[in-house]
Design an enzyme around this catalytic site. Structure first.
Site, short mmCIF file in Angstrom:
data_model
loop_
_atom_site.label_atom_id
_atom_site.label_comp_id
_atom_site.label_asym_id
_atom_site.label_seq_id
_atom_site.Cartn_x
_atom_site.Cartn_y
_atom_site.Cartn_z
N SER A 157 0.84 -1.20 0.00
CA SER A 157 0.00 0.00 0.00
C SER A 157 0.87 1.24 0.00
O SER A 157 1.63 1.50 0.95
CB SER A 157 -0.91 0.01 1.22
OG SER A 157 -1.48 1.31 1.33
N HIS A 186 -1.04 -1.29 -4.35
CA HIS A 186 -2.33 -0.93 -3.76
C HIS A 186 -2.42 0.58 -3.56
O HIS A 186 -1.58 1.18 -2.90
CB HIS A 186 -2.46 -1.65 -2.42
CG HIS A 186 -3.80 -1.55 -1.76
ND1 HIS A 186 -4.87 -2.35 -2.11
CD2 HIS A 186 -4.25 -0.73 -0.79
CE1 HIS A 186 -5.91 -2.05 -1.35
NE2 HIS A 186 -5.56 -1.05 -0.54
N ASP A 230 -4.81 3.66 -2.21
CA ASP A 230 -5.94 3.96 -1.33
C ASP A 230 -6.49 5.35 -1.60
O ASP A 230 -5.82 6.34 -1.36
CB ASP A 230 -5.47 3.89 0.13
CG ASP A 230 -5.23 2.46 0.57
OD1 ASP A 230 -6.17 1.65 0.52
OD2 ASP A 230 -4.08 2.14 0.94
N MET A 280 -9.25 8.10 -0.62
CA MET A 280 -10.17 8.45 0.49
C MET A 280 -10.78 9.83 0.25
O MET A 280 -10.11 10.74 -0.22
CB MET A 280 -9.37 8.50 1.80
CG MET A 280 -8.61 7.23 2.08
SD MET A 280 -7.74 7.37 3.63
CE MET A 280 -6.81 5.84 3.61
N HIS A 285 -8.20 0.90 -4.43
CA HIS A 285 -9.20 0.70 -3.36
C HIS A 285 -9.91 2.02 -3.11
O HIS A 285 -9.33 2.94 -2.55
CB HIS A 285 -8.43 0.21 -2.12
CG HIS A 285 -9.27 0.06 -0.89
ND1 HIS A 285 -8.70 -0.10 0.37
CD2 HIS A 285 -10.62 0.02 -0.70
CE1 HIS A 285 -9.67 -0.22 1.27
NE2 HIS A 285 -10.83 -0.13 0.64
N MET A 341 -12.23 4.30 -1.22
CA MET A 341 -12.96 4.52 0.04
C MET A 341 -13.70 5.84 -0.11
O MET A 341 -13.39 6.84 0.54
CB MET A 341 -11.97 4.55 1.21
CG MET A 341 -11.47 3.18 1.60
SD MET A 341 -9.95 3.23 2.53
CE MET A 341 -8.79 3.32 1.19
N MET A 354 -11.64 -5.96 4.96
CA MET A 354 -10.90 -4.99 5.77
C MET A 354 -10.65 -5.59 7.16
O MET A 354 -11.58 -6.00 7.86
CB MET A 354 -11.70 -3.69 5.92
CG MET A 354 -11.86 -2.89 4.64
SD MET A 354 -10.32 -2.54 3.76
CE MET A 354 -9.38 -1.62 4.99
N ASP A 361 -6.84 -6.46 3.89
CA ASP A 361 -6.20 -5.15 3.99
C ASP A 361 -6.27 -4.61 5.41
O ASP A 361 -7.36 -4.40 5.94
CB ASP A 361 -6.96 -4.21 3.02
CG ASP A 361 -6.34 -2.83 2.90
OD1 ASP A 361 -5.26 -2.60 3.47
OD2 ASP A 361 -6.95 -2.00 2.20
C1 DX5 Z 1 -6.59 1.59 5.24
C2 DX5 Z 1 -6.07 1.24 3.88
C3 DX5 Z 1 -4.92 0.32 3.86
C4 DX5 Z 1 -3.68 0.81 4.57
C5 DX5 Z 1 -3.06 -0.41 5.18
O1 DX5 Z 1 -7.73 2.33 5.08
O2 DX5 Z 1 -7.09 0.66 3.09
O3 DX5 Z 1 -4.60 -0.11 2.54
O4 DX5 Z 1 -2.75 1.45 3.75
O5 DX5 Z 1 -2.04 -0.02 6.00
P1 DX5 Z 1 -1.33 -1.00 7.03
O6 DX5 Z 1 -0.79 -2.16 6.23
O7 DX5 Z 1 -0.26 -0.14 7.63
O8 DX5 Z 1 -2.38 -1.43 8.02
ZN ZN Z 2 -6.56 -0.26 1.14
#
Ligand code: DX5
Ligand code: ZN
Length: 227
Positions: free
Chosen positions: A8, A33, A35, A37, A66, A68, A137, A175
């Protein structure tokens, strides 16, 4: 069979993002990956389309995006244009999940559905045949570096059963809070792909950490050594 690893980039060094993408390119990772948001679906903002476009120019690995964000259907085409190969939307974020999945697949991307920690596996019963991936998750989405919620292991087991019962070929990705110990439990339960952010990027030797994660298998012995 080795485990698919998706580092990620949320935990990468954003002042040297190119170097971290090149590191992932050279590593044993299969995917990258990303993310996204929106500050509404999750209580945080990350980065958006321009960063995805730039990463796409450099990345030689599959872009595992991903989302969110609320109403992800509004941005499916934009993320396709930006270079997403796998596009995952949250089941909690859209009213018309089936339509959303069809739109993702019609553009030639792999379609994933993510489940927050409180969302039960049985909500996937009527969509499992249509999707390529489920993202479980194992933390509440929004931040890197949180502790692993162990109930995720049980959810992976249940999802594996559902996949087998329905003869679906969808992959199980997990994840949040993934390290060698939690990763081992997840792979034993049936996970095919693991996302890891802080565990990879905060380690002394990220390529070696990625390699160790990718070697996890349902029969391997756990080594908790980090680099
Ligand atoms: C959280 C993200 C993850 C995050 C995971 O909302 O979806 O992808 O980057 O981070 P770690 O591996 O540090 O928990
Ligand atoms: Zn993620």
């Amino acid at each position: 069979m080795s485990t698919i690893i998706s580092p990620s980039m949320l935990s990468a060094d954003f002042l040297n993002l190119g170097d971290d993408v090149k590191m992932v390119n050279k590593s044993q990772a299969d995917w990258i990956h990303l993310d996204i948001m929106d500050g509404t679906f999750v209580p945080n903002l990350s980065y958006g389309l321009p960063i995805v476009e730039h990463i796409k120019k450099l990345a030689t690995k599959t872009l595992d995006v991903h989302l969110m964000i609320v109403q992800p259907e509004k941005y499916i085409e934009a993320f396709h244009k930006a270079g997403a190969d796998i596009l995952t939307v949250h089941i909690e974020a859209t009213t018309h999940l089936h339509r959303c999945i069809q739109q993702i697949k019609a553009l030639g991307m792999k379609a994933g559905v993510a489940l927050n920690p409180q969302t039960p596996i049985n909500q996937l019963e009527d969509i499992i045949q249509d999707i390529d991936l489920v993202l479980i998750m194992s933390v509440n989405p929004g931040f890197g570096g949180q502790s692993f919620i162990t109930h995720a292991v049980e959810k992976v087991r249940k999802l594996k059963q559902l996949i087998e019962q329905t003869h679906s070929d969808c992959l199980i990705e997990v994840d949040g809070g993934v390290n060698l110990e939690t990763g081992q439990l997840l792979v034993e339960a049936g996970a095919d792909a693991l996302v890891a952010g802080s565990f990879v990027f905060n380690s002394q030797n990220p390529p070696s950490t990625i390699e160790k994660l990718s070697r996890l298998s349902s029969t391997s012995t756990v080594s908790t050594e980090t680099d």
